[in-house]
Design a protein around this motif. Sequence first.
Motif, PDB file in Angstrom:
ATOM      1  N   CYS A 139      -9.942   8.743  -0.747  1.00  0.00           N
ATOM      2  CA  CYS A 139      -8.715   8.036  -1.131  1.00  0.00           C
ATOM      3  C   CYS A 139      -7.996   8.796  -2.208  1.00  0.00           C
ATOM      4  N   LEU A 171       0.810  -1.212   0.000  1.00  0.00           N
ATOM      5  CA  LEU A 171       0.000   0.000   0.000  1.00  0.00           C
ATOM      6  C   LEU A 171       0.846   1.267   0.000  1.00  0.00           C
ATOM      7  N   TRP A 193      -2.081   1.465  -5.183  1.00  0.00           N
ATOM      8  CA  TRP A 193      -3.389   1.937  -4.704  1.00  0.00           C
ATOM      9  C   TRP A 193      -4.350   2.065  -5.871  1.00  0.00           C
TER      10      TRP A 193
END
Length: 125
Positions: free
Chosen positions: A125, A36, A42
């Motif tokens: 995000c 990550l 991602w």
Amino acid sequence: MTDGTSGFPKRVAVAGKAAAGAGRGVARREEMGWCLGHEVRWRILEELSKGGPLMVVELAGALGVEQNMVSKHIRVLLEAGMVVRGQAGMYLIPAGFLAGEGGAASGERVVDYGAVVLRFGSGNC
């Protein structure tokens, strides 16, 4: 401990796999932090969270990056058990990790790896 060239921490290989719930697949908890830690990984997970399996060329087009970069990052995700290779060279997040929609109104997609829960599409995000 760094790799001596970039100043980034040296990646340490971890033997064994973390236990996972029945039918969920196996993701290596020890590797998730490493996986990550890069924006391209991602973005790959975000694309794959949308549902269908995708080929490297499709991921590269969707992300606007070179195919060799996608291949490199897919390999890291494969080794950690966060994605799998399906038929005809297509990659996907195992169905057991896809928690579905976080809420119809939110449009949020949730990927639950047990130790880590990823939320995509909610603007956070």
